[in-house]
Design an enzyme around this catalytic site. Structure first.
Site, PDB file in Angstrom:
ATOM      1  N   ASP A 154      41.736  21.709   6.077  1.00 55.26           N
ATOM      2  CA  ASP A 154      41.469  22.832   5.178  1.00 55.26           C
ATOM      3  C   ASP A 154      42.310  22.771   3.896  1.00 55.26           C
ATOM      4  O   ASP A 154      43.431  22.283   3.921  1.00 55.26           O
ATOM      5  CB  ASP A 154      41.754  24.145   5.937  1.00 55.26           C
ATOM      6  CG  ASP A 154      41.164  25.349   5.232  1.00 55.26           C
ATOM      7  OD1 ASP A 154      40.226  25.177   4.422  1.00 55.26           O
ATOM      8  OD2 ASP A 154      41.640  26.472   5.497  1.00 55.26           O
TER       9      ASP A 154
ATOM     10  N   HIS B  58      36.905  17.857  -1.942  1.00 59.70           N
ATOM     11  CA  HIS B  58      36.377  17.279  -0.692  1.00 59.70           C
ATOM     12  C   HIS B  58      36.515  15.757  -0.706  1.00 59.70           C
ATOM     13  O   HIS B  58      36.791  15.141   0.330  1.00 59.70           O
ATOM     14  CB  HIS B  58      34.921  17.693  -0.475  1.00 59.70           C
ATOM     15  CG  HIS B  58      34.760  19.175  -0.307  1.00 59.70           C
ATOM     16  ND1 HIS B  58      35.525  19.906   0.590  1.00 59.70           N
ATOM     17  CD2 HIS B  58      33.964  20.094  -0.934  1.00 59.70           C
ATOM     18  CE1 HIS B  58      35.193  21.191   0.519  1.00 59.70           C
ATOM     19  NE2 HIS B  58      34.251  21.328  -0.406  1.00 59.70           N
TER      20      HIS B  58
ATOM     21  N   GLU C 133      29.686  27.715  10.155  1.00 61.84           N
ATOM     22  CA  GLU C 133      29.702  28.781   9.137  1.00 61.84           C
ATOM     23  C   GLU C 133      29.727  28.229   7.717  1.00 61.84           C
ATOM     24  O   GLU C 133      29.493  28.967   6.752  1.00 61.84           O
ATOM     25  CB  GLU C 133      30.926  29.692   9.342  1.00 61.84           C
ATOM     26  CG  GLU C 133      30.842  30.609  10.550  1.00 61.84           C
ATOM     27  CD  GLU C 133      31.052  29.873  11.874  1.00 61.84           C
ATOM     28  OE1 GLU C 133      30.241  30.072  12.798  1.00 61.84           O
ATOM     29  OE2 GLU C 133      31.994  29.072  11.983  1.00 61.84           O
ATOM     30  N   ASN C 134      30.036  26.946   7.565  1.00 63.22           N
ATOM     31  CA  ASN C 134      30.175  26.395   6.210  1.00 63.22           C
ATOM     32  C   ASN C 134      28.845  26.301   5.451  1.00 63.22           C
ATOM     33  O   ASN C 134      28.830  26.097   4.233  1.00 63.22           O
ATOM     34  CB  ASN C 134      30.883  25.033   6.222  1.00 63.22           C
ATOM     35  CG  ASN C 134      32.373  25.125   6.484  1.00 63.22           C
ATOM     36  OD1 ASN C 134      32.968  24.239   7.090  1.00 63.22           O
ATOM     37  ND2 ASN C 134      33.022  26.190   6.027  1.00 63.22           N
TER      38      ASN C 134
HETATM   39  C1  IPE Z   1      37.474  25.719   8.642  1.00 64.20           C
HETATM   40  O1  IPE Z   1      37.823  26.006   7.339  1.00 64.20           O
HETATM   41  C2  IPE Z   1      36.423  24.661   8.675  1.00 64.20           C
HETATM   42  C3  IPE Z   1      36.818  23.337   8.222  1.00 64.20           C
HETATM   43  C4  IPE Z   1      37.986  22.987   7.778  1.00 64.20           C
HETATM   44  C5  IPE Z   1      35.796  22.342   8.312  1.00 64.20           C
HETATM   45  P1  IPE Z   1      37.162  27.184   6.504  1.00 64.20           P
HETATM   46  O2  IPE Z   1      37.744  27.098   5.146  1.00 64.20           O
HETATM   47  O3  IPE Z   1      35.688  27.125   6.610  1.00 64.20           O
HETATM   48  O4  IPE Z   1      37.673  28.477   7.286  1.00 64.20           O
HETATM   49  P2  IPE Z   1      37.897  29.962   6.756  1.00 64.20           P
HETATM   50  O5  IPE Z   1      36.652  30.384   6.042  1.00 64.20           O
HETATM   51  O6  IPE Z   1      39.067  29.918   5.844  1.00 64.20           O
HETATM   52  O7  IPE Z   1      38.194  30.739   7.989  1.00 64.20           O
HETATM   53  C1  IPE Z   2      37.986  22.454   3.951  1.00 68.64           C
HETATM   54  O1  IPE Z   2      38.408  22.840   2.692  1.00 68.64           O
HETATM   55  C2  IPE Z   2      36.695  21.675   3.904  1.00 68.64           C
HETATM   56  C3  IPE Z   2      35.534  22.393   4.446  1.00 68.64           C
HETATM   57  C4  IPE Z   2      35.557  23.557   5.018  1.00 68.64           C
HETATM   58  C5  IPE Z   2      34.256  21.722   4.331  1.00 68.64           C
HETATM   59  P1  IPE Z   2      37.890  24.158   2.005  1.00 68.64           P
HETATM   60  O2  IPE Z   2      36.694  23.814   1.176  1.00 68.64           O
HETATM   61  O3  IPE Z   2      37.695  25.253   2.968  1.00 68.64           O
HETATM   62  O4  IPE Z   2      39.109  24.495   1.036  1.00 68.64           O
HETATM   63  P2  IPE Z   2      39.659  25.932   0.670  1.00 68.64           P
HETATM   64  O5  IPE Z   2      40.006  26.599   1.946  1.00 68.64           O
HETATM   65  O6  IPE Z   2      38.558  26.638  -0.063  1.00 68.64           O
HETATM   66  O7  IPE Z   2      40.835  25.656  -0.176  1.00 68.64           O
HETATM   67 MG    MG Z   3      38.951  26.682   3.697  1.00 70.37          MG
END
Ligand code: IPE
Ligand code: IPE
Ligand code: MG
Length: 237
Positions: free
Chosen positions: A18, A35, A65-66
């Site tokens: 994350d 990413h 959820e992504n």
């Molecule tokens: C969890 O991170 C999922 C991954 C790292 C793939 P998210 O960024 O989606 O989680 P939340 O929204 O902060 O809980």
């Molecule tokens: C984790 O990084 C990657 C995925 C969830 C795909 P994020 O994209 O959630 O990064 P932040 O949390 O917005 O910084």
């Molecule tokens: Mg995140």
């Protein structure tokens, strides 16, 4: 003395990768650049895990959820995954990791599904196992396991009272993988975000303030050192 010579490293480490978006924002870059940098961090850490002798590395790459994110970000992530898998397939000999995927791949493009399938097939003889969580959700995994067990009951293979923790676990994506001893979440967030809900029952969590694209082998050492300081009781005394 190297870290691994002092105390045994965990055999299974899981990481919630994350902080990619915030890393990009800090630099005035689009989220997809974060990413891409996160993909490099994964390569770096997977390699380091191999040198440490970690047997299983489970990484959370894309959650159920992504999909809520913008179509631009989701397609950017899917493109990067395709690129990463094609490179991994070309570099199998060098990286020597065995790929597995946890998650419902049926929602991915047929092309990406095929790359996942090939990566599993081509890498099956290597011994560091990377479980790549793609369209993965801990609740979804348990629901799918429950449905699969119900189907087996309907077919007369099992009776409802046959269900034990071990039997349910055998229906999960992680069926033949030991539970992770250590789960690391970088980026400063302190929640599981639906990661390995079943498998993490007695895992040690280490939350770190570094963003995933900046995560270094030294950060992994620190997390393992923190893990070594924990007193794991598993409900005993
Ligand atoms: C969890 O991170 C999922 C991954 C790292 C793939 P998210 O960024 O989606 O989680 P939340 O929204 O902060 O809980
Ligand atoms: C984790 O990084 C990657 C995925 C969830 C795909 P994020 O994209 O959630 O990064 P932040 O949390 O917005 O910084
Ligand atoms: Mg995140």
């Amino acid at each position: 003395m190297a870290l691994s010579e002092k105390k045994p490293v965990p055999q299974h480490i899981a990481i919630i990768m994350d902080g990619n978006g915030r890393w990009a924002k800090q630099r005035g870059l689009p989220r997809t650049a974060g990413h891409a940098a996160g993909g490099e961090a994964f390569r770096r850490i997977a390699n380091y895990c191999r040198t440490l002798g970690v047997k299983y590395l489970t990484v959370y790459a894309f959650s159920t959820e992504n999909w809520k994110r913008s179509e631009e970000e989701v397609s950017g992530i899917m493109k990067l995954l395709g690129k990463y898998l094609r490179e991994a397939l070309a570099d199998m000999e060098k990286n020597k990791v065995c790929f597995r995927f946890f998650g419902d791949l049926s929602r991915l493009s047929p092309e990406l599904q095929k790359l996942c399938e090939e990566a599993v097939k081509e890498s099956k003889d290597y011994d560091v196992q990377v479980n790549f969580c793609l369209n993965y959700g801990g609740r979804d995994e348990i629901v799918k396991a429950a449905a699969a067990f119900a189907r087996d009951v309907a077919e007369g293979i099992y009776k409802p009272e046959d269900l034990t923790e071990e039997l349910l676990a055998s229906y999960l994506y992680s069926a033949d993988v030991p539970d992770p001893e250590l789960i690391i979440r970088p980026s400063g967030e302190m929640r599981t975000s639906n990661f390995l809900l079943w498998q993490s029952a007695y895992s040690e969590y280490v939350f770190m303030n570094v963003l995933w694209p900046d995560f270094s082998p030294e950060d992994l050492d620190k997390a393992i050192e923190e893990y070594h300081r924990r007193n794991r009781r598993f409900g005993g005394t």
